[in-house]
Design a protein around this motif. Structure first.
Motif, PDB file in Angstrom:
ATOM      1  N   ASP A  66      -2.118   2.537  -4.738  1.00 58.17           N
ATOM      2  CA  ASP A  66      -2.306   4.213  -4.486  1.00 58.17           C
ATOM      3  C   ASP A  66      -3.483   4.541  -3.953  1.00 58.17           C
ATOM      4  O   ASP A  66      -4.393   3.881  -3.760  1.00 58.17           O
ATOM      5  CB  ASP A  66      -1.728   5.026  -5.515  1.00 58.17           C
ATOM      6  CG  ASP A  66      -2.764   5.043  -6.473  1.00 58.17           C
ATOM      7  OD1 ASP A  66      -4.532   4.317  -6.818  1.00 58.17           O
ATOM      8  OD2 ASP A  66      -3.117   6.222  -7.726  1.00 58.17           O
TER       9      ASP A  66
ATOM     10  N   SER B 255       0.581  -0.949   0.279  1.00 60.62           N
ATOM     11  CA  SER B 255       0.336  -0.465  -0.133  1.00 60.62           C
ATOM     12  C   SER B 255       0.952   1.434  -0.377  1.00 60.62           C
ATOM     13  O   SER B 255       1.866   1.294   0.327  1.00 60.62           O
ATOM     14  CB  SER B 255      -0.909  -0.108   1.017  1.00 60.62           C
ATOM     15  OG  SER B 255      -1.015   1.357   1.686  1.00 60.62           O
ATOM     16  N   TYR B 256       0.241   2.340  -0.411  1.00 61.74           N
ATOM     17  CA  TYR B 256       0.508   3.829  -0.455  1.00 61.74           C
ATOM     18  C   TYR B 256       1.027   4.154   1.068  1.00 61.74           C
ATOM     19  O   TYR B 256       2.084   4.766   1.446  1.00 61.74           O
ATOM     20  CB  TYR B 256       0.008   4.753  -1.266  1.00 61.74           C
ATOM     21  CG  TYR B 256      -1.245   5.020   0.248  1.00 61.74           C
ATOM     22  CD1 TYR B 256      -0.953   6.209   0.453  1.00 61.74           C
ATOM     23  CD2 TYR B 256      -1.938   4.292  -0.614  1.00 61.74           C
ATOM     24  CE1 TYR B 256      -2.247   6.120   1.297  1.00 61.74           C
ATOM     25  CE2 TYR B 256      -3.016   4.670  -0.277  1.00 61.74           C
ATOM     26  CZ  TYR B 256      -3.472   5.594   0.874  1.00 61.74           C
ATOM     27  OH  TYR B 256      -4.303   5.951   1.956  1.00 61.74           O
TER      28      TYR B 256
ATOM     29  N   MET C 113       6.094   0.634  -7.894  1.00 61.44           N
ATOM     30  CA  MET C 113       6.873   1.330  -7.306  1.00 61.44           C
ATOM     31  C   MET C 113       8.195   2.225  -7.762  1.00 61.44           C
ATOM     32  O   MET C 113       8.955   2.070  -8.826  1.00 61.44           O
ATOM     33  CB  MET C 113       7.636   0.484  -6.143  1.00 61.44           C
ATOM     34  CG  MET C 113       6.510  -0.308  -5.353  1.00 61.44           C
ATOM     35  SD  MET C 113       7.496  -0.734  -3.651  1.00 61.44           S
ATOM     36  CE  MET C 113       6.505  -1.984  -3.038  1.00 61.44           C
TER      37      MET C 113
ATOM     38  N   HIS D  43       9.515   4.159  -3.128  1.00 60.56           N
ATOM     39  CA  HIS D  43       8.043   5.684  -3.097  1.00 60.56           C
ATOM     40  C   HIS D  43       7.247   5.534  -4.333  1.00 60.56           C
ATOM     41  O   HIS D  43       7.474   4.738  -4.988  1.00 60.56           O
ATOM     42  CB  HIS D  43       9.309   6.882  -3.861  1.00 60.56           C
ATOM     43  CG  HIS D  43      10.622   7.365  -3.171  1.00 60.56           C
ATOM     44  ND1 HIS D  43      10.772   7.771  -1.888  1.00 60.56           N
ATOM     45  CD2 HIS D  43      11.528   6.472  -3.162  1.00 60.56           C
ATOM     46  CE1 HIS D  43      12.248   7.905  -1.969  1.00 60.56           C
ATOM     47  NE2 HIS D  43      12.581   7.100  -2.640  1.00 60.56           N
ATOM     48  N   ASP D  44       6.525   6.708  -3.864  1.00 60.43           N
ATOM     49  CA  ASP D  44       5.389   6.077  -4.107  1.00 60.43           C
ATOM     50  C   ASP D  44       5.346   6.946  -5.551  1.00 60.43           C
ATOM     51  O   ASP D  44       4.173   7.418  -6.371  1.00 60.43           O
ATOM     52  CB  ASP D  44       3.552   6.067  -3.769  1.00 60.43           C
ATOM     53  CG  ASP D  44       3.811   7.479  -2.255  1.00 60.43           C
ATOM     54  OD1 ASP D  44       4.740   8.853  -3.221  1.00 60.43           O
ATOM     55  OD2 ASP D  44       2.946   7.867  -1.811  1.00 60.43           O
ATOM     56  N   SER D  45       5.614   7.749  -6.219  1.00 62.31           N
ATOM     57  CA  SER D  45       5.709   8.704  -6.764  1.00 62.31           C
ATOM     58  C   SER D  45       6.956  10.113  -6.955  1.00 62.31           C
ATOM     59  O   SER D  45       8.398   9.625  -6.205  1.00 62.31           O
ATOM     60  CB  SER D  45       4.938  10.370  -6.018  1.00 62.31           C
ATOM     61  OG  SER D  45       5.434  10.964  -4.969  1.00 62.31           O
TER      62      SER D  45
ATOM     63  N   LEU E 221       5.194   3.524   2.342  1.00 66.51           N
ATOM     64  CA  LEU E 221       5.980   4.433   1.158  1.00 66.51           C
ATOM     65  C   LEU E 221       6.055   5.783   1.575  1.00 66.51           C
ATOM     66  O   LEU E 221       4.837   5.729   2.071  1.00 66.51           O
ATOM     67  CB  LEU E 221       5.676   3.925  -0.424  1.00 66.51           C
ATOM     68  CG  LEU E 221       5.842   2.436  -0.508  1.00 66.51           C
ATOM     69  CD1 LEU E 221       5.313   3.076  -2.195  1.00 66.51           C
ATOM     70  CD2 LEU E 221       7.219   1.434  -0.965  1.00 66.51           C
TER      71      LEU E 221
ATOM     72  N   TYR F 109       4.674  -3.770  -7.279  1.00 65.26           N
ATOM     73  CA  TYR F 109       2.975  -2.618  -7.256  1.00 65.26           C
ATOM     74  C   TYR F 109       2.996  -2.305  -5.577  1.00 65.26           C
ATOM     75  O   TYR F 109       3.366  -3.454  -4.880  1.00 65.26           O
ATOM     76  CB  TYR F 109       2.275  -3.149  -7.337  1.00 65.26           C
ATOM     77  CG  TYR F 109       2.303  -3.741  -9.111  1.00 65.26           C
ATOM     78  CD1 TYR F 109       2.132  -2.794 -10.473  1.00 65.26           C
ATOM     79  CD2 TYR F 109       2.574  -5.561  -9.852  1.00 65.26           C
ATOM     80  CE1 TYR F 109       2.471  -2.590 -11.747  1.00 65.26           C
ATOM     81  CE2 TYR F 109       2.682  -5.149 -11.132  1.00 65.26           C
ATOM     82  CZ  TYR F 109       2.845  -4.470 -12.191  1.00 65.26           C
ATOM     83  OH  TYR F 109       3.003  -4.365 -13.410  1.00 65.26           O
ATOM     84  N   PHE F 110       2.347  -1.710  -5.959  1.00 69.60           N
ATOM     85  CA  PHE F 110       1.769  -1.064  -4.600  1.00 69.60           C
ATOM     86  C   PHE F 110       0.081  -0.075  -4.991  1.00 69.60           C
ATOM     87  O   PHE F 110       0.046   0.026  -6.110  1.00 69.60           O
ATOM     88  CB  PHE F 110       2.167  -0.010  -3.764  1.00 69.60           C
ATOM     89  CG  PHE F 110       2.013   1.566  -4.758  1.00 69.60           C
ATOM     90  CD1 PHE F 110       3.313   1.408  -5.704  1.00 69.60           C
ATOM     91  CD2 PHE F 110       1.826   2.377  -4.153  1.00 69.60           C
ATOM     92  CE1 PHE F 110       3.363   2.670  -6.126  1.00 69.60           C
ATOM     93  CE2 PHE F 110       1.647   3.152  -4.871  1.00 69.60           C
ATOM     94  CZ  PHE F 110       2.523   3.694  -5.849  1.00 69.60           C
TER      95      PHE F 110
ATOM     96  N   LYS G 196       0.150   0.297  -8.976  1.00 70.44           N
ATOM     97  CA  LYS G 196       1.190   1.303  -9.583  1.00 70.44           C
ATOM     98  C   LYS G 196       2.305   0.653  -9.598  1.00 70.44           C
ATOM     99  O   LYS G 196       2.322   0.170  -8.116  1.00 70.44           O
ATOM    100  CB  LYS G 196       1.243   2.691  -8.453  1.00 70.44           C
ATOM    101  CG  LYS G 196       0.395   3.741  -9.847  1.00 70.44           C
ATOM    102  CD  LYS G 196       0.504   5.373  -9.003  1.00 70.44           C
ATOM    103  CE  LYS G 196      -0.852   6.431  -9.956  1.00 70.44           C
ATOM    104  NZ  LYS G 196      -0.156   7.269  -9.076  1.00 70.44           N
TER     105      LYS G 196
END
Length: 413
Positions: free
Chosen positions: A279, A124-125, A287, A164-166, A128, A276-277, A285
RNA sequence: CGGAGAGUGGUGUAACGGUAGCACGAGUCCUUUGGGAGGAUUUAGUCCGGGUUCAAAUCCCGGCUCUCCGACCA
């Protein structure tokens, strides 16, 4: 530690099979023992230095939220095939072996391993960002191991990986790591230059190397004295003598040692390995990853390349094997007794002391002290004890001063 | 991987194809003590494998290793 109990000995002459400054001094002084080219045993003195460098790195990694783990050196072929690197890229320099039907490699780097671990825990986000590091022996088939600790086939490395998520979050962390690395190097007595290097094929922009200026280095960098621009010679379009594109100062071109290298990995590994995670909006998405290497053993070599004179090593304070080299001249019973007590007092104050209690001539003790390079040398003799004092001298300076025995502890701190 | 150089006790060196020697280190003992001290005694070596020769550290062939330059170095 009592020097009489140190099993290693110093050498008057450098072994002729070493040319690099770091290897000559480290071997003469008994910090390392050569097994093969690029493969050295860390003797008690050398291990103390290596551990100090590692601990500085460990502290600074924890300061940027790094969590330490220790991955296996053995790596299965299967996992490297997920990224298609078993026979390509760095897989080519991997030492490989076969056990029955399974093939394993000795870890030259750990992107695959860490990505595998992370994809099993992070979903999950909310989990992160995350940053994980280890300090471990790495193995690489270097076509040409050389320059003592600077390029080994078996070497110590700190590798940090971030998820990271972004892209924005990644960039923020990447900048944090840059600062952290400069701080680590500073604590090790080195001035690091962040240098742009090639994107290693899959990265569009630059990666960044941490370079330390030194004639003993095998890289050449073009850099601005103000440190706002630096590029590895391999990618630089400019040469020394031209103007800095940022501030206009005249660029310099010098040899240097690459002690660290950091990479924006993007989604190269997460994509290949399905990391993946979910978001905020429930979408799956990939990572965004970064990896960050810094070599404690290579840093140790670099420190000597930078900090030495004709007599030996000059260790910066934080990485020295001991804080004080206590030397007793004149080996009379009375002096031995007093010096031993003084040695114990210093230890009680938490000061690390190498106490030269050997029955040797003064000249030999001084020569060894200069070679070993502990930052502060303290000499006690009948002469100084008559004044209830000791002589204090910094390895980096010529000046000798008398100091009251009771003041030594304070001086060091 | 290409090029160059080099392998003699733990370290540094010497020996014309003919006794492997020296210094330092290390061990034991004695003396000494402000920049690598002296004496006595002990220890330990020709990288490996072939070949040439009456005889090889030395010459020849093959291998291994080390150093340096280059290539390589996510």
């Amino acid at each position: 530690m009592r020097q009489s109990q140190l099993f290693t000995k110093t050498l008057k002459e450098a072994p002729k099979d070493e040319k690099s400054i770091n290897a000559k001094f480290l071997r003469r002084a008994g910090f390392i023992y050569k097994e093969m080219a690029g493969t050295y045993t860390y003797l008690p003195l050398g291990l103390r230095v290596l551990r100090k460098i590692e601990n500085i790195i460990r502290e600074e990694m924890e300061n940027i939220s790094g969590q330490e783990l220790l991955m296996t050196v053995f790596q299965p072929r299967k996992i490297w095939e997920e990224t298609d690197r078993w026979s390509k890229e760095i897989g080519k320099v991997m030492y490989k072996t076969r056990e029955d039907n399974s093939e394993i490699g000795l870890g030259p780097t750990h992107e695959e391993m860490i990505t595998d671990i992370i994809r099993n825990y992070i979903k999950s986000y909310k989990d992160l960002p995350i940053a994980i590091f280890q300090i471990q022996t790495k193995f690489r088939k270097e076509p040409r191991a050389r320059s003592g600790l600077l390029r080994g086939r078996e070497f110590d490395m700190k590798d940090l990986y971030s998820f990271h998520d972004s892209e924005e979050d990644f960039k923020k962390y990447y900048e944090q790591v840059k600062k952290s690395y400069l701080k680590i190097l500073k604590r090790c007595g080195l001035s690091g230059i962040i240098t742009e290097a090639s994107g290693a094929g899959f990265i569009k922009g630059f990666t960044h190397e941490f370079q330390v200026l030194s004639e003993g280095g095998e890289d050449t960098i073009i850099y601005c004295p103000k440190r706002d621009f630096a590029q590895n010679r391999e990618i630089a379009k400019l040469r020394g003598g031209r103007k800095c594109p940022i501030c206009g100062r005249i660029l310099k071109e010098e040899k240097s040692i690459e002690v660290g290298n950091i990479f924006p990995l993007g989604t190269k590994y997460s994509k290949a390995m399905n990391a993946y995670f979910i978001d905020r909006s429930g979408l799956r998405k990939l990572m965004i990853m970064g990896c960050y290497g810094l070599g404690p053993s290579r840093t140790m070599g670099a420190i000597i390349e930078v900090h030495h004179d004709e007599k030996g090593i000059i260790w910066p304070k934080e990485v020295a094997p001991f804080q004080i080299h206590l030397i007793q001249i004149e080996n009379t019973q009375k002096l031995k007794k007093t010096a031993a007590k003084f040695y114990q007092d210093l230890q009680k104050q938490g000061i690390e002391v190498l106490y030269d209690d050997r029955d040797r001539t003064p000249g030999e003790k001084f020569a060894d002290a200069d070679l070993i390079g502990i930052p502060i040398r303290i000499v006690v003799s009948e002469r100084t004890l008559a004044k209830n004092s000791a002589e204090i001298k910094k390895r980096s300076e010529k000046k000798v001063e008398l100091i009251k025995l009771s003041q030594v502890g304070k001086y060091v701190k």
